[in-house]
Scaffold this active site. Structure first.
Site, short mmCIF file in Angstrom:
data_model
loop_
_atom_site.label_atom_id
_atom_site.label_comp_id
_atom_site.label_asym_id
_atom_site.label_seq_id
_atom_site.Cartn_x
_atom_site.Cartn_y
_atom_site.Cartn_z
N ASN A 210 4.68 17.08 -4.41
CA ASN A 210 5.72 17.54 -3.19
C ASN A 210 7.18 17.79 -3.68
O ASN A 210 7.24 17.28 -5.16
CB ASN A 210 5.51 16.39 -2.10
CG ASN A 210 6.08 15.01 -2.43
OD1 ASN A 210 7.20 14.90 -3.02
ND2 ASN A 210 5.24 13.92 -2.52
N GLY A 273 10.76 1.30 0.72
CA GLY A 273 9.45 2.35 0.42
C GLY A 273 10.31 3.84 0.53
O GLY A 273 10.48 4.30 1.65
N CYS A 274 10.83 4.35 -0.43
CA CYS A 274 11.63 5.52 -0.49
C CYS A 274 10.61 6.78 -1.16
O CYS A 274 10.95 8.00 -0.87
CB CYS A 274 12.78 5.44 -1.26
SG CYS A 274 14.08 6.57 -0.54
N ALA A 275 9.66 6.29 -1.67
CA ALA A 275 8.78 7.33 -2.55
C ALA A 275 8.14 8.49 -1.41
O ALA A 275 7.86 7.79 -0.25
CB ALA A 275 7.84 6.54 -3.53
N ASP A 306 -1.36 3.50 1.83
CA ASP A 306 -0.18 3.47 2.35
C ASP A 306 0.52 2.02 1.79
O ASP A 306 0.08 1.09 2.31
CB ASP A 306 -0.33 3.31 3.81
CG ASP A 306 1.28 3.49 4.35
OD1 ASP A 306 2.18 2.86 4.06
OD2 ASP A 306 1.45 4.62 5.19
N ILE A 307 1.35 2.49 0.82
CA ILE A 307 1.96 1.28 0.03
C ILE A 307 2.96 0.45 0.96
O ILE A 307 2.58 -0.81 1.10
CB ILE A 307 2.80 1.75 -1.22
CG1 ILE A 307 1.62 2.51 -1.92
CG2 ILE A 307 3.29 0.69 -1.90
CD1 ILE A 307 2.54 3.59 -3.01
N PHE A 323 10.90 5.18 5.22
CA PHE A 323 11.56 6.36 5.55
C PHE A 323 10.83 7.20 6.30
O PHE A 323 9.35 7.12 6.14
CB PHE A 323 11.97 7.21 4.10
CG PHE A 323 13.34 6.49 3.61
CD1 PHE A 323 14.34 7.55 4.00
CD2 PHE A 323 13.37 5.48 3.07
CE1 PHE A 323 15.65 6.89 3.40
CE2 PHE A 323 14.55 4.84 2.39
CZ PHE A 323 15.64 5.83 2.64
O1 C5P Z 1 3.49 8.13 6.72
P1 C5P Z 1 4.62 8.78 6.02
O2 C5P Z 1 4.25 9.30 4.76
O3 C5P Z 1 5.53 9.51 6.87
O4 C5P Z 1 5.66 7.43 5.73
C1 C5P Z 1 6.63 7.48 4.94
C2 C5P Z 1 7.21 6.09 4.66
O5 C5P Z 1 5.91 5.32 4.12
C3 C5P Z 1 8.02 6.16 3.49
O6 C5P Z 1 8.88 4.96 3.41
C4 C5P Z 1 7.06 6.17 2.13
O7 C5P Z 1 7.66 5.69 1.22
C5 C5P Z 1 5.91 5.33 2.75
N1 C5P Z 1 4.71 5.44 2.24
C6 C5P Z 1 3.97 4.62 1.36
N2 C5P Z 1 2.77 5.08 1.04
C7 C5P Z 1 2.07 6.10 1.21
C8 C5P Z 1 2.92 6.85 2.45
C9 C5P Z 1 3.98 6.58 2.82
O8 C5P Z 1 4.57 3.68 0.89
N3 C5P Z 1 0.82 6.37 0.94
#
Ligand code: C5P
Length: 405
Positions: A210, A273-275, A306-307, A323
């Site tokens: 992305n 979690g900013c990634a 979902d981390i 985020f």
């Molecule tokens: O659900 P969405 O992708 O919109 O959520 C965004 C937030 O969740 C961000 O803080 C992103 O770093 C975290 N995230 C994550 N692991 C994922 C998807 C999103 O940590 N697989």
């Protein structure tokens, strides 16, 4: 002052009548236990002699970028690395403008450009020069870059005028240097962040990814480190330098990012979690390059973990910040996301082309938490990161004081 003991201070002196006060500042710094090395600009020599500053600092004074004897003893890059803090006192309007412009036309500006340590400027100039919009612009540029501005004070000026532009007194500058070496607002905290995109391989040469640049996550890591936190940054593939004082772990895929986070999360106080983690990955990464024989081709995808939600669901979770990049109704969707993922705080932004966000240098955020929200205005990402870190630290402290009572 115990915090000053053994600290290495590179004192830049530019051309201004306040340079006579620098002599006293050197005495105070050395009496507090600091090591001082002086770099003077050409103009500074009109106001105080190198001999005076050499005698007081106990070290040769450096004046020129092209001085073979001194460069052989300690080159300008070594000098930039030697320092724990660079303080320019006095910082003239011209010197500030050159540092703001990123120039390297003399030894002092070259060191400022090359160094990664904190830089503080003690402005000293005529009040009209200080109030001029050109100087105002430079001050904003310097502040955004994290350069500290100590002063100026208001009062009578050597030119006979009255107003802002006096250099702070040596005692005040000594106090500020001491504060610099005391723990910042995040001193003692351990912060873990994710940043950038992930890459999900389709075959050895192709992947799904992305538009995330990682700029916001890197700026946040830098802002936490500047506040004294111990920072670990788990980064997807980006082309950004590691911020000073930050430990970086590079990963490619969401699964690698999850593994790196889980190995570190136990000991962190705050997780951000900013990634932009890819939501899906190809069900099978093919071992050989796929040939374009078929007219159409389907790629089967499976969900990635979902981390952020996994971290928030731990038995004793750290303070979690997420985020939410949305293309519509950001606040509504973000609030929902915060609850579903069980995170303490979420920063929402629009990612429509005109609104900042992915790949851009500027952004605006709405920060949401249980029972509160704060708007952070459109500004460059380093500045925005400082504002967000301040809010995170306030909410983190409130949660802890609530737990303690
Ligand atoms: O659900 P969405 O992708 O919109 O959520 C965004 C937030 O969740 C961000 O803080 C992103 O770093 C975290 N995230 C994550 N692991 C994922 C998807 C999103 O940590 N697989």
């Amino acid at each position: 002052m115990a915090v000053m003991h053994g600290r290495k201070i590179l004192l830049g002196v530019s051309g201004g009548i306040a340079a006579y006060k620098t002599a006293q500042l050197i005495r105070l710094l050395r009496a507090a236990g600091a090591e001082v090395r002086v770099v003077m600009t050409r103009a500074a020599e009109q106001f105080i002699t190198p001999m005076t500053l050499q005698a007081l600092s106990g070290q040769p004074v450096r004046q020129s970028l092209f001085d073979p004897a001194h460069e052989a003893a300690m080159g300008h890059i070594e000098l930039a690395r030697w320092a724990d803090l660079i303080l320019v006192a006095p910082a003239s309007a011209d010197c500030m403008a050159r540092i703001a412009a990123g120039m390297a036309d003399d030894l002092l500006t070259t060191i400022c450009l090359a160094s990664e340590v904190p830089i503080a400027l003690a402005p000293a100039m005529n009040q009209g020069m200080w109030r001029n919009s050109a100087t105002e612009h430079n001050v904003r540029t310097l502040a955004r870059r994290g350069i500290r501005l100590w002063g100026p004070a208001e009062g009578d000026q050597a030119c006979g005028e009255t107003g802002p532009g006096r250099m702070l007194e040596p005692e005040q500058l000594l106090h500020l240097v001491g504060e610099c070496f005391s723990a910042g607002a995040a001193g003692g905290l351990t912060v873990l962040l994710t940043a950038g995109p992930t890459r999900e391989p389709i075959d050895p040469v192709r992947f799904i990814s992305n538009r995330s640049s990682g700029k916001m996550g890197f700026a946040l890591a830098a802002a936490f480190a500047a506040q004294g936190a111990e920072v670990t940054l788990v980064s997807g593939p980006v082309v950004l330098p590691t911020p000073p004082g930050v430990r970086r772990i590079d990963v490619e895929t969401a699964l690698e990012m999850e593994a790196a986070v889980m190995a570190e999360v136990e000991r962190c106080d705050i997780f951000v979690g900013c990634a932009a983690v890819a939501d899906y990955r190809p069900a099978q990464a093919v071992g050989q390059k796929i040939k374009k024989t078929a007219q159409t081709r389907d790629i089967g995808l499976v969900r990635n973990p979902d981390i952020l939600a996994t971290v928030a669901a731990r038995p004793r979770p750290p303070f979690t910040v997420g985020f939410a990049a949305e293309t519509e109704r950001p606040v509504e969707y973000a609030q929902e996301k915060r609850k579903v993922k069980g995170v303490d705080m979420i920063a929402a932004n629009l990612v429509a082309a005109s609104q900042g966000g992915f790949e851009r240098d500027e952004n605006a955020l709405t920060v949401l938490w249980e029972g509160g929200r704060k708007e952070l205005p459109m500004t460059d990402k380093p500045h925005l990161a400082q504002l967000l870190v301040t809010q995170v630290l306030i909410n983190y402290a409130e949660r802890h004081s609530a737990e303690d009572t």
